[in-house]
Design a protein around this motif. Sequence first.
Motif, PDB file in Angstrom:
ATOM      1  N   SER A  41      -3.685  -2.969  10.786  1.00 12.72           N
ATOM      2  CA  SER A  41      -3.376  -1.543  10.848  1.00 12.72           C
ATOM      3  C   SER A  41      -4.275  -0.901  11.893  1.00 12.72           C
ATOM      4  O   SER A  41      -5.465  -1.221  11.981  1.00 12.72           O
ATOM      5  CB  SER A  41      -3.592  -0.881   9.485  1.00 12.72           C
ATOM      6  OG  SER A  41      -3.438   0.529   9.587  1.00 12.72           O
ATOM      7  N   LYS A  95      -3.051   6.507   5.432  1.00 16.88           N
ATOM      8  CA  LYS A  95      -2.124   5.761   4.594  1.00 16.88           C
ATOM      9  C   LYS A  95      -0.716   5.712   5.185  1.00 16.88           C
ATOM     10  O   LYS A  95       0.104   4.868   4.809  1.00 16.88           O
ATOM     11  CB  LYS A  95      -2.061   6.391   3.189  1.00 16.88           C
ATOM     12  CG  LYS A  95      -3.403   6.430   2.473  1.00 16.88           C
ATOM     13  CD  LYS A  95      -3.972   5.036   2.261  1.00 16.88           C
ATOM     14  CE  LYS A  95      -5.283   5.085   1.497  1.00 16.88           C
ATOM     15  NZ  LYS A  95      -5.891   3.740   1.332  1.00 16.88           N
ATOM     16  N   ARG A  96      -0.427   6.627   6.091  1.00 13.09           N
ATOM     17  CA  ARG A  96       0.908   6.637   6.702  1.00 13.09           C
ATOM     18  C   ARG A  96       1.033   5.628   7.834  1.00 13.09           C
ATOM     19  O   ARG A  96       2.142   5.362   8.302  1.00 13.09           O
ATOM     20  CB  ARG A  96       1.221   8.037   7.236  1.00 13.09           C
ATOM     21  CG  ARG A  96       1.260   9.117   6.161  1.00 13.09           C
ATOM     22  CD  ARG A  96       1.293  10.497   6.786  1.00 13.09           C
ATOM     23  NE  ARG A  96       0.091  10.741   7.585  1.00 13.09           N
ATOM     24  CZ  ARG A  96      -0.103  11.833   8.305  1.00 13.09           C
ATOM     25  NH1 ARG A  96       0.819  12.784   8.321  1.00 13.09           N
ATOM     26  NH2 ARG A  96      -1.213  11.978   8.999  1.00 13.09           N
ATOM     27  N   CYS A  97      -0.086   5.085   8.288  1.00  9.48           N
ATOM     28  CA  CYS A  97      -0.064   4.146   9.419  1.00  9.48           C
ATOM     29  C   CYS A  97       0.596   2.830   8.978  1.00  9.48           C
ATOM     30  O   CYS A  97       0.258   2.272   7.923  1.00  9.48           O
ATOM     31  CB  CYS A  97      -1.478   3.892   9.922  1.00  9.48           C
ATOM     32  SG  CYS A  97      -1.544   3.027  11.492  1.00  9.48           S
ATOM     33  N   GLU A  98       1.486   2.330   9.792  1.00 12.11           N
ATOM     34  CA  GLU A  98       2.229   1.109   9.461  1.00 12.11           C
ATOM     35  C   GLU A  98       1.310  -0.109   9.459  1.00 12.11           C
ATOM     36  O   GLU A  98       0.434  -0.247  10.311  1.00 12.11           O
ATOM     37  CB  GLU A  98       3.360   0.904  10.466  1.00 12.11           C
ATOM     38  CG  GLU A  98       4.258  -0.281  10.147  1.00 12.11           C
ATOM     39  CD  GLU A  98       5.382  -0.436  11.146  1.00 12.11           C
ATOM     40  OE1 GLU A  98       6.105  -1.443  11.070  1.00 12.11           O
ATOM     41  OE2 GLU A  98       5.531   0.459  12.007  1.00 12.11           O
ATOM     42  N   THR A  99       1.537  -1.001   8.502  1.00 15.24           N
ATOM     43  CA  THR A  99       0.751  -2.226   8.375  1.00 15.24           C
ATOM     44  C   THR A  99       1.612  -3.433   8.742  1.00 15.24           C
ATOM     45  O   THR A  99       2.742  -3.551   8.266  1.00 15.24           O
ATOM     46  CB  THR A  99       0.219  -2.393   6.940  1.00 15.24           C
ATOM     47  OG1 THR A  99      -0.581  -1.267   6.607  1.00 15.24           O
ATOM     48  CG2 THR A  99      -0.625  -3.650   6.826  1.00 15.24           C
ATOM     49  N   GLU A 100       1.081  -4.325   9.571  1.00 16.55           N
ATOM     50  CA  GLU A 100       1.793  -5.539   9.962  1.00 16.55           C
ATOM     51  C   GLU A 100       1.146  -6.755   9.306  1.00 16.55           C
ATOM     52  O   GLU A 100      -0.072  -6.805   9.144  1.00 16.55           O
ATOM     53  CB  GLU A 100       1.756  -5.726  11.484  1.00 16.55           C
ATOM     54  CG  GLU A 100       2.390  -4.587  12.267  1.00 16.55           C
ATOM     55  CD  GLU A 100       2.275  -4.800  13.756  1.00 16.55           C
ATOM     56  OE1 GLU A 100       2.271  -5.973  14.197  1.00 16.55           O
ATOM     57  OE2 GLU A 100       2.141  -3.791  14.491  1.00 16.55           O
ATOM     58  N   GLU A 152      -1.105  -3.700  -2.493  1.00 20.18           N
ATOM     59  CA  GLU A 152      -0.275  -4.049  -1.333  1.00 20.18           C
ATOM     60  C   GLU A 152      -0.399  -5.515  -0.933  1.00 20.18           C
ATOM     61  O   GLU A 152       0.334  -5.986  -0.061  1.00 20.18           O
ATOM     62  CB  GLU A 152      -0.639  -3.168  -0.141  1.00 20.18           C
ATOM     63  CG  GLU A 152      -0.261  -1.702  -0.303  1.00 20.18           C
ATOM     64  CD  GLU A 152      -1.246  -0.952  -1.178  1.00 20.18           C
ATOM     65  OE1 GLU A 152      -2.299  -1.546  -1.534  1.00 20.18           O
ATOM     66  OE2 GLU A 152      -0.981   0.215  -1.508  1.00 20.18           O
ATOM     67  N   TYR A 159      -3.515  -8.787   7.432  1.00 19.61           N
ATOM     68  CA  TYR A 159      -2.846  -7.496   7.587  1.00 19.61           C
ATOM     69  C   TYR A 159      -3.523  -6.723   8.717  1.00 19.61           C
ATOM     70  O   TYR A 159      -4.747  -6.672   8.799  1.00 19.61           O
ATOM     71  CB  TYR A 159      -2.927  -6.696   6.293  1.00 19.61           C
ATOM     72  CG  TYR A 159      -2.095  -7.266   5.160  1.00 19.61           C
ATOM     73  CD1 TYR A 159      -0.885  -6.683   4.805  1.00 19.61           C
ATOM     74  CD2 TYR A 159      -2.527  -8.390   4.463  1.00 19.61           C
ATOM     75  CE1 TYR A 159      -0.120  -7.197   3.762  1.00 19.61           C
ATOM     76  CE2 TYR A 159      -1.766  -8.915   3.419  1.00 19.61           C
ATOM     77  CZ  TYR A 159      -0.564  -8.316   3.081  1.00 19.61           C
ATOM     78  OH  TYR A 159       0.182  -8.833   2.060  1.00 19.61           O
TER      79      TYR A 159
END
Length: 616
Positions: A136, A142-147, A21, A134
Motif C-alpha cells: 500500500s 484506509k481508502r488506499c488500495e492494497t495489492e 484483511e 501486501y
Amino acid sequence: MELIKLKEYQERSYAEAPSKEGYVNYGDDNLFPQYLIDLYKSSATHNALCTSIAYMIFGDGVQADTLDARLKIQEWGLDDEVRKACLDLKIQGGFALEVVYSLDRTTISKVRHCPFENIRSAEVDEDENVEFYYYSKDWSDKRCETEVVRAFDPEEAVEHPVQILYVKPFSPGSYYYPKPDYIGSVDYIELDKEIGKYHIANILNGMAPSFHLAWSNGTPSAEERRKIRNEVERQLSGARNAGKFIMTFSDQPDRKPSFEAFPLSDADKQYQFLSEEVVAKIMVGHRVTSPMMFGVMAPGKLGGGLELKTAEEIFKSEVINPYQLIVTRSLQSVFNAAGTPATVTLYTPEAEEANVEVSYTGIQISSAVDIISKVATNELTGPQAVQLLVAMLGFDRTTAEGLFAGPQPTPPVEELSSEVVDLTLACDYLIQMGEEVDEDEWELIDARKVDYDTEAQQDAMWTFASVPSYGSPDVSDQDNDLIKVRYAYMPKVTGSQGTATYESRDFCKKMVGAGNRVWKKEDIEAASNANPGWGPNGASTYDLFLYKGGGSCQHFWERRTFLKKDNKRISVNQARAIIREAGLAPLEQNDPKVAKRPRDMANRGFLEPKTWTTPK
C-alpha cells in the motif's frame, strides 16, 4: 486542591498482530515503519548516522565477477536500487526488492527497490512460509488500495511474474518484521527530537520572559493596551533584543511604570548535559566504535590517526561487513534466478601488488575470459569486446586489441605445436580460480588420471545423493551433497624422491607450483577460452583438458573424488567399495588423448615430426 497530572511518555509499540484483511499489523496502529522514518527525519544525529552508515554499506556499488552479471547490473540500473535498499536496511532493519520476470519467464527483466514502509507480510502458511506480501502506498489511509504480491520464488515465475524479495534478518522477539540495530536507543532519539523542539520554541518565544513591565496609571481599553504593547515590542523585542517581556496595568496614584527583571534559569546547562548524553547513547545504539569517525570529537581525545584507523577497521568488521553480506547474498539469489550466477560484492577489492607474473587482478582476468569467450561464440564482435575491456575493466586499448589480433595461420594438422601456445592468461585465470579443499570437511577417497571414457560413469556412481542448489561459484555440476569432484595438475616424476627430471614450461611450473589448489571442470573449460587463436587451424579455443601445457608436455590431469565427512548416509569404506565394484566400463567413446600426456601422443604433440634424442 486539584493535582496536575504530569505527561507520561509512551513507547511506540512494534507488536505484530494479524488483521482481518489477512496481513500482519506492524505496531498497534500498523505504522511502526513510518514512525522509524519520522525519527530519521527529526533527529540530526540519528539522521547523519543512518545516512553515513548506509553509504558505507553501499560502498562503491554493486560488482560481480562475471560479464553476464555485470551486464545485468547495467540493464537493471541496480546501483540506484541497491543504494536505496541500503538506506532502508539501516533505518528499518530490512529491505524489499520488486523482481519482474521477462515475458518468457526465462530471466529477470527488472529489479527495483520497493519502499520497506509500504510492505506488510501475510501470515505464514502451514509450512511456516510467507507466500504473499501486501503493498500500500499509504497504510494510514484506509481508502488506499492494497495489492497482494507473491513472495520471491523463481519456481512460481510463470504464474506470478512480479514478486517481492523481502529481506528480514533475524530479530529476537519478532517473527514477521525485522528491527533496526539501533532499536535500543529509540528513547534517546525521541529525546533528541524533543530537545530540538524545545530550543525552537524557546527561540520563537524570545528565550522566555526576561522582565515584567507594570503600568500604574490606570487600565486602558483593550485596544489601547494592544497599541501600547505593540509599540513596546517594536522597540524592545525581536531577534536582536534580549527576549520578550510581561506587561500589566493598574490604577496606582504614582502613575509610574515599574520594571521587574526575571532571573535566568539553569535550563541551558541541563539541556547541554542532555544533548551530550543523547549523542553518546545514539552512537552506542548504532554501534559506533569511535565518534571521531563521524566528525564528533570526544572530550579529552586528540584523535590520533592510529586510533581512528583501528576504530574504522573494527566498525567495518563488526557492522559494515555483516550488513554487506545480507545485501550480497540476497542479490546472488536474484542473479541465480536470472540465469546469471555470480559472486556479488559491495566494495572495491584492494589493488593487488604489481609483479612480473600478475599483470591484472583476478576479477579482471576472469572478466576478460568471459568477454573473449563471447567473441569466440559470436555473441560479441571484436570491437565490442575491446570496448568492454577498456571501459569496464580498465585494460589498455593496445593490450585489449592485441588479445584479438590472433596468430599467423598454422598448417591443418591434428596435434598442436608448442610454438603457438601462449597460456599466460589461462594460467593466471586458473591460479585465481583454484581452491584448496577443506580437509576438515572433505576426505579424499579416490585419485586417478583423467579418462574421458570413464568420466560419465564415475559421475553416475553418486546419483543417489541429493543435488545441491547450483548457481554458486563454489559448486560444480559434478558435485552433490556428499561428493565433490576436482582436478589437480600433476607432473611426471622419477626417482625415489619424486623429483622432476625435465625442464617445464612456465605454464606447467606455475600450475604445479600452485600448492594444493584443485579446479572444477568448468574452470578448466573456461580457461580454454583464454587464448583465442591458439587452437588447431587458428581456432578460438585451446583445449587444456586435452593438451595441458602443449607439445611434449609430460603433465596430466588427476581426477580427485572427495566425500563429505561426518555424513550420516555413507562411510569412506562404503564409498570406496562403490568405486571398486563399478568396474568403470566405458559408457561412450571419447577422445582418448585426455588420458594421455602430450609426450605420449603422436609426434609428442608437435605439429611436425622430429628426431628425438630423449626417451619418453
